[in-house]
Design a protein around this motif. Structure first.
Motif, PDB file in Angstrom:
ATOM      1  N   TYR A 109      -8.909   1.651  -0.603  1.00 34.54           N
ATOM      2  CA  TYR A 109      -7.730   1.939   0.220  1.00 34.54           C
ATOM      3  C   TYR A 109      -7.529   3.447   0.374  1.00 34.54           C
ATOM      4  O   TYR A 109      -7.235   3.935   1.476  1.00 34.54           O
ATOM      5  CB  TYR A 109      -6.475   1.313  -0.394  1.00 34.54           C
ATOM      6  CG  TYR A 109      -5.212   1.797   0.275  1.00 34.54           C
ATOM      7  CD1 TYR A 109      -4.881   1.400   1.574  1.00 34.54           C
ATOM      8  CD2 TYR A 109      -4.364   2.701  -0.370  1.00 34.54           C
ATOM      9  CE1 TYR A 109      -3.751   1.869   2.204  1.00 34.54           C
ATOM     10  CE2 TYR A 109      -3.225   3.172   0.252  1.00 34.54           C
ATOM     11  CZ  TYR A 109      -2.917   2.756   1.540  1.00 34.54           C
ATOM     12  OH  TYR A 109      -1.805   3.247   2.169  1.00 34.54           O
ATOM     13  N   GLU A 156       1.196   6.358   6.321  1.00 29.47           N
ATOM     14  CA  GLU A 156       1.320   5.235   5.385  1.00 29.47           C
ATOM     15  C   GLU A 156       2.756   4.717   5.336  1.00 29.47           C
ATOM     16  O   GLU A 156       3.704   5.494   5.375  1.00 29.47           O
ATOM     17  CB  GLU A 156       0.879   5.692   3.994  1.00 29.47           C
ATOM     18  CG  GLU A 156       0.974   4.639   2.916  1.00 29.47           C
ATOM     19  CD  GLU A 156       0.653   5.198   1.528  1.00 29.47           C
ATOM     20  OE1 GLU A 156      -0.283   4.701   0.894  1.00 29.47           O
ATOM     21  OE2 GLU A 156       1.342   6.153   1.099  1.00 29.47           O
ATOM     22  N   HIS A 190       4.490  -8.526   2.614  1.00 28.47           N
ATOM     23  CA  HIS A 190       3.554  -9.570   3.044  1.00 28.47           C
ATOM     24  C   HIS A 190       3.857 -10.834   2.251  1.00 28.47           C
ATOM     25  O   HIS A 190       3.624 -10.888   1.047  1.00 28.47           O
ATOM     26  CB  HIS A 190       2.106  -9.121   2.800  1.00 28.47           C
ATOM     27  CG  HIS A 190       1.088 -10.148   3.198  1.00 28.47           C
ATOM     28  ND1 HIS A 190       0.609 -10.270   4.499  1.00 28.47           N
ATOM     29  CD2 HIS A 190       0.450 -11.115   2.473  1.00 28.47           C
ATOM     30  CE1 HIS A 190      -0.279 -11.243   4.549  1.00 28.47           C
ATOM     31  NE2 HIS A 190      -0.399 -11.782   3.333  1.00 28.47           N
ATOM     32  N   PHE A 193       2.073  -7.512   8.280  1.00 29.65           N
ATOM     33  CA  PHE A 193       3.046  -6.931   7.343  1.00 29.65           C
ATOM     34  C   PHE A 193       4.362  -6.716   8.076  1.00 29.65           C
ATOM     35  O   PHE A 193       4.375  -6.560   9.309  1.00 29.65           O
ATOM     36  CB  PHE A 193       2.540  -5.590   6.791  1.00 29.65           C
ATOM     37  CG  PHE A 193       1.253  -5.699   6.034  1.00 29.65           C
ATOM     38  CD1 PHE A 193       1.247  -5.945   4.672  1.00 29.65           C
ATOM     39  CD2 PHE A 193       0.036  -5.570   6.698  1.00 29.65           C
ATOM     40  CE1 PHE A 193       0.062  -6.061   3.974  1.00 29.65           C
ATOM     41  CE2 PHE A 193      -1.161  -5.694   6.012  1.00 29.65           C
ATOM     42  CZ  PHE A 193      -1.152  -5.927   4.646  1.00 29.65           C
ATOM     43  N   ALA A 250       3.206  -3.768  -0.253  1.00 26.39           N
ATOM     44  CA  ALA A 250       1.909  -3.108  -0.082  1.00 26.39           C
ATOM     45  C   ALA A 250       2.049  -1.707   0.490  1.00 26.39           C
ATOM     46  O   ALA A 250       3.007  -1.388   1.203  1.00 26.39           O
ATOM     47  CB  ALA A 250       1.019  -3.942   0.836  1.00 26.39           C
ATOM     48  N   GLN A 251       1.070  -0.872   0.134  1.00 25.58           N
ATOM     49  CA  GLN A 251       0.906   0.421   0.800  1.00 25.58           C
ATOM     50  C   GLN A 251      -0.045   0.169   1.961  1.00 25.58           C
ATOM     51  O   GLN A 251      -1.167  -0.328   1.751  1.00 25.58           O
ATOM     52  CB  GLN A 251       0.299   1.443  -0.169  1.00 25.58           C
ATOM     53  CG  GLN A 251       1.186   1.790  -1.351  1.00 25.58           C
ATOM     54  CD  GLN A 251       0.409   2.529  -2.427  1.00 25.58           C
ATOM     55  OE1 GLN A 251       0.132   1.970  -3.484  1.00 25.58           O
ATOM     56  NE2 GLN A 251       0.060   3.779  -2.167  1.00 25.58           N
ATOM     57  N   VAL A 252       0.392   0.496   3.173  1.00 24.26           N
ATOM     58  CA  VAL A 252      -0.400   0.177   4.368  1.00 24.26           C
ATOM     59  C   VAL A 252      -0.622   1.434   5.208  1.00 24.26           C
ATOM     60  O   VAL A 252       0.333   2.141   5.552  1.00 24.26           O
ATOM     61  CB  VAL A 252       0.303  -0.897   5.238  1.00 24.26           C
ATOM     62  CG1 VAL A 252      -0.625  -1.362   6.361  1.00 24.26           C
ATOM     63  CG2 VAL A 252       0.736  -2.088   4.383  1.00 24.26           C
ATOM     64  N   THR A 262      -0.883   2.449   8.354  1.00 22.49           N
ATOM     65  CA  THR A 262      -0.627   1.960   9.717  1.00 22.49           C
ATOM     66  C   THR A 262      -1.069   2.964  10.779  1.00 22.49           C
ATOM     67  O   THR A 262      -1.480   2.577  11.880  1.00 22.49           O
ATOM     68  CB  THR A 262       0.867   1.667   9.896  1.00 22.49           C
ATOM     69  OG1 THR A 262       1.624   2.830   9.510  1.00 22.49           O
ATOM     70  CG2 THR A 262       1.301   0.489   9.033  1.00 22.49           C
ATOM     71  N   ALA A 282      -4.907  -1.702   3.478  1.00 15.70           N
ATOM     72  CA  ALA A 282      -3.685  -2.009   2.727  1.00 15.70           C
ATOM     73  C   ALA A 282      -4.030  -2.229   1.253  1.00 15.70           C
ATOM     74  O   ALA A 282      -5.102  -2.755   0.931  1.00 15.70           O
ATOM     75  CB  ALA A 282      -2.994  -3.247   3.291  1.00 15.70           C
TER      76      ALA A 282
END
Length: 452
Positions: free
Chosen positions: A311, A331, A336, A369, A391-393, A395, A435
């Motif tokens: 990630y 981020e 989710h 998400f 979650a850390q996403v 984007t 993610a």
């Protein structure tokens, strides 16, 4: 430290403790230093004292002997150990041969290693006889007192109060305090895990110091004797330095190092920890109208180093691609909803699009998400044993999504799709490593007619 009543007669001091117990103390003024030129005479004098003390206190349930003579009287520890144990065994045989409830304790300071060893060696000589029941059992008390209550007794009114004040003043002279306000690792104190806090508390017991944690102020206070405080400070600095090193190696500083070593991906947070409270607060804050129905069962921190590094690499790639567009958020922390089986797969493997899109593909064929835990929780089946992931996403730059969008037709300059361009609430990513499942929350929903 409290006062208790006392009276003395024929060398025996009778102390009535505040809890109702009666303590008898035998006093002996005829003492002399160990005479190297006449060791037998010195040893004989010691035997007489031990035997006399036992006889005077023979009616007590427990007789406790300090390691008399090993301090200012300069008796060798092995002489004291052999004389004391031998004399006590003889007294037990004479006065309490058939009394199995009689107890004799030898009180030794935990730091008197030489005295400890001398007594252990002497007791080992009697091991076979104890097994054959020819002698009473020897039992070692491994536990060191954590709290000592001191009660003062005196024959004159006011003497006990004076003694209390003198001891308090003496304590202030010797007890020092240290904190981490100026430590180069101060910022890491607030990131200590519960396992690490427990480790520090165990070290504090070993060093005989008190430690107080203020995680909100990112500080630790240590109180105790100067030498012990210094050693404890070094131990904590070493622990924090280790966290700093793990951070620089790409590992989050709040991870539990012992769990990492054991390849344990799920670390349960304690409800009393600051980390738990922060995650729970965000979950409830983002839950909207469902807030009053939610009952959190547990929160797990995901510690999958391989997934995290994948990630981190994907996030760094997105950052590089957005270097000319600093206004875009790289981020986000998003929710989710899922079930137990899928949550385990996600945390041990990744957000695989093959099973992440099973609840629909309205905005693209990827991993979904939401900014709303209320919305995401709808995708966790049942009202009991529900699961949601924070979650850390990565984007990055997004465009409006539709049911036909997938990784093959998403423009290279975009990293995700959304449900609407103005303040989107749903994000879809198309790279499995885009993610990281930071936390897994297990919870249940109380029916509306029972909630609040």
């Amino acid at each position: 430290m409290k006062n208790s009543s006392s009276q003395i007669s024929q060398g025996i001091q009778v102390i009535q403790m505040l809890d109702g117990r009666t303590v008898l103390v035998y006093h002996e003024n005829d003492t002399a230093e160990f005479d190297l030129s006449q060791p037998d005479q010195s040893t004989s004098r010691l035997k007489v004292f031990f035997a006399k003390a036992y006889t005077m206190l023979q009616d007590a349930e427990v007789v406790a002997y300090p390691a008399i003579g090993t301090g200012k009287l300069k008796y060798p520890p092995n002489v004291v150990a052999s004389t004391m144990i031998g004399t006590v065994l003889k007294c037990l045989k004479t006065h309490h041969r058939f009394n199995r409830n009689k107890k004799v304790k030898f009180v030794i300071h935990p730091r008197d290693e030489a005295v400890h060893q001398a007594f252990q060696l002497e007791m080992s000589r009697y091991k076979d006889l104890c097994k054959k029941k020819q002698l009473p059992d020897f039992k070692k008390a491994d536990e060191v007192c954590k709290v000592v209550r001191i009660e003062f007794s005196s024959l004159k009114e006011g003497d006990a109060k004076k003694a209390v004040e003198l001891l308090k003043n003496d304590e202030k002279k010797h007890i020092v305090s240290s904190d981490f306000k100026s430590s180069p690792f101060k910022r890491l104190v607030s990131q200590l895990t519960q396992t690490e806090i427990n480790l520090v508390e165990k070290l504090a017991e070993k060093q005989h110091v008190d430690v107080t944690f203020d995680l909100l102020a990112s500080d630790i206070t240590i109180e105790g004797l100067p030498e012990n405080v210094s050693k404890m400070n070094e131990e904590i600095q070493r622990l924090l330095h280790g966290k700093s090193t793990s951070t620089s190696s790409g590992m989050p500083s709040n991870w539990d190092m012992e769990a990492v070593k054991k390849n344990k991906w799920d670390v349960k947070l304690l409800p009393s920890s600051q980390e738990y409270k922060q995650v729970a607060a965000k979950f409830l804050r983002d839950a909207g109208s469902r807030r009053s129905q939610i009952q959190i069962t547990e929160i797990l921190r995901t510690q999958n180093l391989q997934l995290y590094k994948q990630y981190a690499a994907q996030k760094e790639k997105v950052q590089r691609e957005l270097s000319t567009d600093p206004g875009v958020i790289v981020e986000r922390e998003l929710w989710h909803g899922t079930d137990k089986e899928s949550a385990t797969k996600i945390c041990t493997s990744e957000f695989n699009r093959s099973f992440c899109g099973k609840n629909g593909v309205s905005y693209g064929k990827g991993c979904y998400f939401s900014t709303s835990s209320e919305y995401s929780s709808c995708y966790s089946p049942s009202n009991f044993d529900k699961y949601i992931i924070l979650a850390q996403v990565a984007t990055g730059r997004y465009q409006l999504g539709n049911s036909s969008t997938d990784r093959s037709n998403l423009p290279e300059s975009f990293h995700s799709t959304v449900n609407k361009l103005d303040s989107p609430t749903i994000f879809v990513v198309y790279h499995d490593a885009a993610a990281y499942p930071t936390y897994v929350i297990k919870f249940s929903l109380t029916p509306n007619y029972l909630a609040g």
